[in-house]
Motif scaffolding. Structure first.
Motif, PDB file in Angstrom:
ATOM      1  N   VAL A  43     106.356  19.442  52.822  1.00 53.72           N
ATOM      2  CA  VAL A  43     104.974  19.835  52.557  1.00 53.72           C
ATOM      3  C   VAL A  43     104.749  19.745  51.056  1.00 53.72           C
ATOM      4  O   VAL A  43     105.621  20.116  50.268  1.00 53.72           O
ATOM      5  N   ALA A  44     103.586  19.257  50.676  1.00 50.89           N
ATOM      6  CA  ALA A  44     103.234  19.178  49.256  1.00 50.89           C
ATOM      7  C   ALA A  44     101.813  19.676  49.066  1.00 50.89           C
ATOM      8  O   ALA A  44     100.983  19.628  49.987  1.00 50.89           O
ATOM      9  N   THR A  45     101.558  20.168  47.890  1.00 50.22           N
ATOM     10  CA  THR A  45     100.214  20.543  47.476  1.00 50.22           C
ATOM     11  C   THR A  45     100.114  20.231  46.000  1.00 50.22           C
ATOM     12  O   THR A  45     101.119  19.908  45.365  1.00 50.22           O
ATOM     13  N   GLY A  46      98.933  20.306  45.460  1.00 51.14           N
ATOM     14  CA  GLY A  46      98.801  19.985  44.058  1.00 51.14           C
ATOM     15  C   GLY A  46      97.621  20.658  43.415  1.00 51.14           C
ATOM     16  O   GLY A  46      96.757  21.228  44.087  1.00 51.14           O
ATOM     17  N   GLY A  47      97.610  20.585  42.099  1.00 51.41           N
ATOM     18  CA  GLY A  47      96.502  21.150  41.354  1.00 51.41           C
ATOM     19  C   GLY A  47      96.883  21.432  39.923  1.00 51.41           C
ATOM     20  O   GLY A  47      97.985  21.130  39.476  1.00 51.41           O
ATOM     21  N   CYS A  48      95.947  22.064  39.227  1.00 53.54           N
ATOM     22  CA  CYS A  48      96.132  22.406  37.813  1.00 53.54           C
ATOM     23  C   CYS A  48      96.909  23.706  37.651  1.00 53.54           C
ATOM     24  O   CYS A  48      97.711  23.837  36.739  1.00 53.54           O
ATOM     25  N   PHE A  49      96.635  24.676  38.487  1.00 55.05           N
ATOM     26  CA  PHE A  49      97.303  25.979  38.451  1.00 55.05           C
ATOM     27  C   PHE A  49      97.281  26.591  37.061  1.00 55.05           C
ATOM     28  O   PHE A  49      98.256  27.180  36.614  1.00 55.05           O
ATOM     29  N   ASP A  50      96.153  26.449  36.387  1.00 50.97           N
ATOM     30  CA  ASP A  50      95.948  27.075  35.087  1.00 50.97           C
ATOM     31  C   ASP A  50      95.574  28.525  35.358  1.00 50.97           C
ATOM     32  O   ASP A  50      94.725  28.793  36.205  1.00 50.97           O
ATOM     33  N   LEU A  51      96.173  29.464  34.703  1.00 54.05           N
ATOM     34  CA  LEU A  51      95.997  30.896  34.968  1.00 54.05           C
ATOM     35  C   LEU A  51      96.310  31.209  36.438  1.00 54.05           C
ATOM     36  O   LEU A  51      95.418  31.464  37.245  1.00 54.05           O
ATOM     37  N   LEU A  52      97.556  31.166  36.776  1.00 45.33           N
ATOM     38  CA  LEU A  52      98.019  31.431  38.138  1.00 45.33           C
ATOM     39  C   LEU A  52      97.466  32.769  38.618  1.00 45.33           C
ATOM     40  O   LEU A  52      97.563  33.777  37.925  1.00 45.33           O
ATOM     41  N   ALA A  54      96.055  35.230  42.418  1.00 48.18           N
ATOM     42  CA  ALA A  54      96.337  35.555  43.822  1.00 48.18           C
ATOM     43  C   ALA A  54      95.846  34.477  44.784  1.00 48.18           C
ATOM     44  O   ALA A  54      96.457  34.248  45.825  1.00 48.18           O
ATOM     45  N   GLY A  55      94.752  33.816  44.457  1.00 49.79           N
ATOM     46  CA  GLY A  55      94.264  32.731  45.311  1.00 49.79           C
ATOM     47  C   GLY A  55      95.256  31.578  45.362  1.00 49.79           C
ATOM     48  O   GLY A  55      95.505  31.006  46.418  1.00 49.79           O
ATOM     49  N   HIS A  56      95.835  31.258  44.216  1.00 52.45           N
ATOM     50  CA  HIS A  56      96.867  30.220  44.179  1.00 52.45           C
ATOM     51  C   HIS A  56      98.061  30.632  45.034  1.00 52.45           C
ATOM     52  O   HIS A  56      98.579  29.837  45.827  1.00 52.45           O
ATOM     53  N   VAL A  57      98.513  31.857  44.850  1.00 60.85           N
ATOM     54  CA  VAL A  57      99.689  32.327  45.585  1.00 60.85           C
ATOM     55  C   VAL A  57      99.431  32.306  47.084  1.00 60.85           C
ATOM     56  O   VAL A  57     100.292  31.879  47.864  1.00 60.85           O
ATOM     57  N   ALA A  58      98.246  32.715  47.513  1.00 59.85           N
ATOM     58  CA  ALA A  58      97.914  32.696  48.947  1.00 59.85           C
ATOM     59  C   ALA A  58      97.971  31.271  49.493  1.00 59.85           C
ATOM     60  O   ALA A  58      98.507  31.037  50.580  1.00 59.85           O
ATOM     61  N   THR A  59      97.441  30.323  48.739  1.00 57.40           N
ATOM     62  CA  THR A  59      97.474  28.917  49.166  1.00 57.40           C
ATOM     63  C   THR A  59      98.905  28.408  49.236  1.00 57.40           C
ATOM     64  O   THR A  59      99.301  27.753  50.214  1.00 57.40           O
ATOM     65  N   LEU A  60      99.700  28.717  48.211  1.00 57.17           N
ATOM     66  CA  LEU A  60     101.090  28.261  48.186  1.00 57.17           C
ATOM     67  C   LEU A  60     101.905  28.874  49.322  1.00 57.17           C
ATOM     68  O   LEU A  60     102.691  28.176  49.976  1.00 57.17           O
ATOM     69  N   GLU A  61     101.729  30.141  49.590  1.00 59.12           N
ATOM     70  CA  GLU A  61     102.465  30.781  50.687  1.00 59.12           C
ATOM     71  C   GLU A  61     102.060  30.205  52.033  1.00 59.12           C
ATOM     72  O   GLU A  61     102.918  29.951  52.891  1.00 59.12           O
ATOM     73  N   ALA A  62     100.765  29.953  52.230  1.00 60.98           N
ATOM     74  CA  ALA A  62     100.299  29.351  53.482  1.00 60.98           C
ATOM     75  C   ALA A  62     100.861  27.934  53.631  1.00 60.98           C
ATOM     76  O   ALA A  62     101.275  27.530  54.723  1.00 60.98           O
ATOM     77  N   ALA A  63     100.889  27.193  52.547  1.00 60.95           N
ATOM     78  CA  ALA A  63     101.423  25.826  52.581  1.00 60.95           C
ATOM     79  C   ALA A  63     102.904  25.843  52.945  1.00 60.95           C
ATOM     80  O   ALA A  63     103.356  25.044  53.772  1.00 60.95           O
ATOM     81  N   ARG A  64     103.656  26.733  52.354  1.00 60.10           N
ATOM     82  CA  ARG A  64     105.110  26.777  52.594  1.00 60.10           C
ATOM     83  C   ARG A  64     105.434  27.075  54.048  1.00 60.10           C
ATOM     84  O   ARG A  64     106.419  26.586  54.604  1.00 60.10           O
ATOM     85  N   ARG A  65     104.583  27.864  54.701  1.00 59.36           N
ATOM     86  CA  ARG A  65     104.812  28.195  56.119  1.00 59.36           C
ATOM     87  C   ARG A  65     104.644  26.992  57.043  1.00 59.36           C
ATOM     88  O   ARG A  65     105.050  27.040  58.198  1.00 59.36           O
ATOM     89  N   LEU A  66     104.094  25.905  56.541  1.00 58.85           N
ATOM     90  CA  LEU A  66     103.853  24.723  57.373  1.00 58.85           C
ATOM     91  C   LEU A  66     105.050  23.784  57.481  1.00 58.85           C
ATOM     92  O   LEU A  66     105.008  22.825  58.246  1.00 58.85           O
ATOM     93  N   GLY A  67     106.108  24.037  56.714  1.00 59.93           N
ATOM     94  CA  GLY A  67     107.236  23.115  56.753  1.00 59.93           C
ATOM     95  C   GLY A  67     108.517  23.724  56.224  1.00 59.93           C
ATOM     96  O   GLY A  67     108.651  24.946  56.141  1.00 59.93           O
ATOM     97  N   ASP A  68     109.448  22.842  55.864  1.00 58.75           N
ATOM     98  CA  ASP A  68     110.786  23.261  55.448  1.00 58.75           C
ATOM     99  C   ASP A  68     110.973  23.282  53.942  1.00 58.75           C
ATOM    100  O   ASP A  68     111.998  23.757  53.455  1.00 58.75           O
ATOM    101  N   CYS A  69     110.020  22.749  53.201  1.00 53.27           N
ATOM    102  CA  CYS A  69     110.030  22.850  51.737  1.00 53.27           C
ATOM    103  C   CYS A  69     108.609  22.674  51.255  1.00 53.27           C
ATOM    104  O   CYS A  69     107.768  22.102  51.957  1.00 53.27           O
ATOM    105  N   LEU A  70     108.348  23.185  50.066  1.00 53.87           N
ATOM    106  CA  LEU A  70     107.042  23.001  49.437  1.00 53.87           C
ATOM    107  C   LEU A  70     107.243  22.415  48.048  1.00 53.87           C
ATOM    108  O   LEU A  70     107.904  23.018  47.201  1.00 53.87           O
TER     109      LEU A  70
END
Length: 188
Positions: A43-52, A54-70
């Protein structure tokens, strides 16, 4: 099966400063090769992630649940400035990469210079590309996601994960500039 290195100019090497770093082409390629060898889902995602936030973290955690690596495809400083303007990023790519790599849901970070992640996606060939729900309509694989066409070339799919409302880097910056303070997540 080893993942081939990207073509020159598609990824930016970030110096590894200590053991356990998960940033750069080599670290990313190793994670992807290991997951593929085990028959797993990349699984991959992308973006700027400037000023990390909670919204970023929620997206990243949801993405990670979709596969075996993020794998996080991170826009370089030059890429962010081209996309967001000369005042961005506020946080440099080395620090943004380290913050992302420190999250338990992120397996590796690769930094790219282009305005789109298409070159790095062609190299990674993830099974799933994830975008936050603030990006599109939530339809997945639809015309609203410019990466959908490239993912379809190897049978990959795009997924839009729910958006954590009220969390936006641009909103945080605007609020800080106009009021001097507005904690994210606090009601006005």
């Amino acid at each position: 099966v080893a993942t081939p290195a990207p073509a020159l100019g598609t990824a930016v090497a970030v110096p590894v400063t200590g053991p356990g770093e998960r940033i750069g082409v080599a670290a990313t390629g190793a994670v992807v090769a290991e997951v593929r060898a085990a028959g797993g889902t990349v699984v991959a995602t992308g973006g700027c992630f400037d000023l990390l936030h909670a919204g970023h973290v929620a997206t990243l955690e949801a993405a990670r649940r979709l596969g075996d690596c993020l794998i996080v495809c991170l826009n370089s400083d030059a890429s962010v400035a081209n996309l967001k303007g000369p005042d961005r990023p506020l946080v440099r790519q080395a620090d943004r990469g380290r913050l992302l790599a420190a999250l338990g849901c992120v397996d590796a970070v690769v930094i790219f210079d282009e305005s789109t992640p298409h070159s790095v996606l062609s190299w990674l060939r993830p099974d799933i590309w994830v975008k936050g729900g603030d990006y599109g309509t939530g339809g997945g694989d639809g015309p609203d996601l410019p990466e959908a066409e490239i993912l379809q070339r190897w049978g990959g799919h795009t997924v839009v994960v729910p958006y954590l409302d009220g969390r936006s880097t641009t909103g945080m910056i605007d609020a800080a500039r106009s009021t001097g303070r507005h904690p994210v997540g606090e009601s006005r």
